[in-house]
Design a protein around this motif. Sequence first.
Motif, PDB file in Angstrom:
ATOM      1  N   CYS A   1       2.980 -42.496   5.001  1.00 10.98           N
ATOM      2  CA  CYS A   1       3.115 -41.292   5.837  1.00 10.98           C
ATOM      3  C   CYS A   1       3.331 -40.059   4.962  1.00 10.98           C
ATOM      4  O   CYS A   1       4.376 -39.403   5.042  1.00 10.98           O
ATOM      5  CB  CYS A   1       4.254 -41.422   6.835  1.00 10.98           C
ATOM      6  SG  CYS A   1       4.160 -42.854   7.922  1.00 10.98           S
TER       7      CYS A   1
ATOM      8  N   THR B   1       5.073 -52.621   9.748  1.00 10.59           N
ATOM      9  CA  THR B   1       5.824 -51.771  10.670  1.00 10.59           C
ATOM     10  C   THR B   1       6.327 -52.594  11.855  1.00 10.59           C
ATOM     11  O   THR B   1       5.782 -53.654  12.164  1.00 10.59           O
ATOM     12  CB  THR B   1       4.949 -50.622  11.203  1.00 10.59           C
ATOM     13  OG1 THR B   1       3.849 -51.155  11.959  1.00 10.59           O
ATOM     14  CG2 THR B   1       4.402 -49.767  10.069  1.00 10.59           C
TER      15      THR B   1
ATOM     16  N   ILE C   1      -0.927 -47.242   9.097  1.00  6.55           N
ATOM     17  CA  ILE C   1      -0.329 -45.945   8.781  1.00  6.55           C
ATOM     18  C   ILE C   1      -1.036 -45.348   7.568  1.00  6.55           C
ATOM     19  O   ILE C   1      -1.669 -46.074   6.793  1.00  6.55           O
ATOM     20  CB  ILE C   1       1.185 -46.043   8.510  1.00  6.55           C
ATOM     21  CG1 ILE C   1       1.477 -46.901   7.281  1.00  6.55           C
ATOM     22  CG2 ILE C   1       1.928 -46.567   9.733  1.00  6.55           C
ATOM     23  CD1 ILE C   1       2.956 -46.897   6.878  1.00  6.55           C
TER      24      ILE C   1
ATOM     25  N   ASN D   1       8.774 -43.877   1.222  1.00  5.78           N
ATOM     26  CA  ASN D   1       8.591 -43.888   2.679  1.00  5.78           C
ATOM     27  C   ASN D   1       8.935 -42.516   3.264  1.00  5.78           C
ATOM     28  O   ASN D   1      10.101 -42.148   3.365  1.00  5.78           O
ATOM     29  CB  ASN D   1       9.467 -44.954   3.330  1.00  5.78           C
ATOM     30  CG  ASN D   1       9.315 -44.966   4.850  1.00  5.78           C
ATOM     31  OD1 ASN D   1       8.351 -44.423   5.399  1.00  5.78           O
ATOM     32  ND2 ASN D   1      10.267 -45.572   5.544  1.00  5.78           N
TER      33      ASN D   1
ATOM     34  N   CYS E   1       7.757 -41.802   6.317  1.00  6.40           N
ATOM     35  CA  CYS E   1       7.648 -41.996   7.760  1.00  6.40           C
ATOM     36  C   CYS E   1       9.000 -41.684   8.413  1.00  6.40           C
ATOM     37  O   CYS E   1      10.045 -41.725   7.767  1.00  6.40           O
ATOM     38  CB  CYS E   1       7.246 -43.428   8.089  1.00  6.40           C
ATOM     39  SG  CYS E   1       5.696 -43.986   7.335  1.00  6.40           S
TER      40      CYS E   1
END
Length: 251
Positions: free
Chosen positions: A239, A74, A133, A26, A28
């Motif tokens: 991301c 999310t 995303i 991750n 993000c």
Amino acid sequence: MNPTNPFLLFSFFLFIFSACNFYISNKCSYPVWPATAANVGHPVLANGGFYLPPGAQRKVQAPADWVGRIWARTGCKFGSNTIPACETGDCGGRLQCNGLIGAPPVTLAQFALQADKNKPNFYDVSLVDGYNIPISVTSIPYSFKCRIGGCKKDLNHICPQELEVLNDDGEIVACKSACLAFNNDKFCCRNEYGTPSKCKPSIYSKIFKEACPSYYSYAYDNPSPLVNCVSDDYLITFCPYTKWTNGIEST
């Protein structure tokens, strides 16, 4: 497992030595809740879902012949007794999807692994049901021909208004596909439009393709974004670009 049963021991060691590893990362700036769903006849991985804070990575092991999908949820608020619990990709309000498929629109990484290690695995990232995303997929060790890159633009930033998905605060958290939004045969590539010669890119799928050229933008996307590679390990990154400037990737 009964340690005195030779067949069970053989099966156990066959799984260990022929498994594939997904390293789920991750990048993000916010937490995500990765989720998995297997095709019929294949086991659920990691109980179907887990929490992954920003900057974290988790290893998930799959059988060598596993077939299924991986996505990110999310804006989740588990324990609040609200359904859906997540703003995107929700699976019945559960933390562990346990076989349930996430609600679209959501960006999907799809895998079809091969038990024969001499044969390539097949995988893609799909926006056929929409986007939440960006996702990248790379083999380990890295190979450019085995890579599915992220997006050049944030689709949520450029999503046409008629495709937008808003959260309770009025923020755009996902972008529907035209098929999902309008349920139209022409956009969904079905019935009289159910062949590559009949179903062509739409104004909406072209927006998706321009933003994310490595992904499926509609059912008969051509040339096919399907990747095939021989590897036992894959890095799946949510991301993959750490920064967006006005909806455009920055490194």
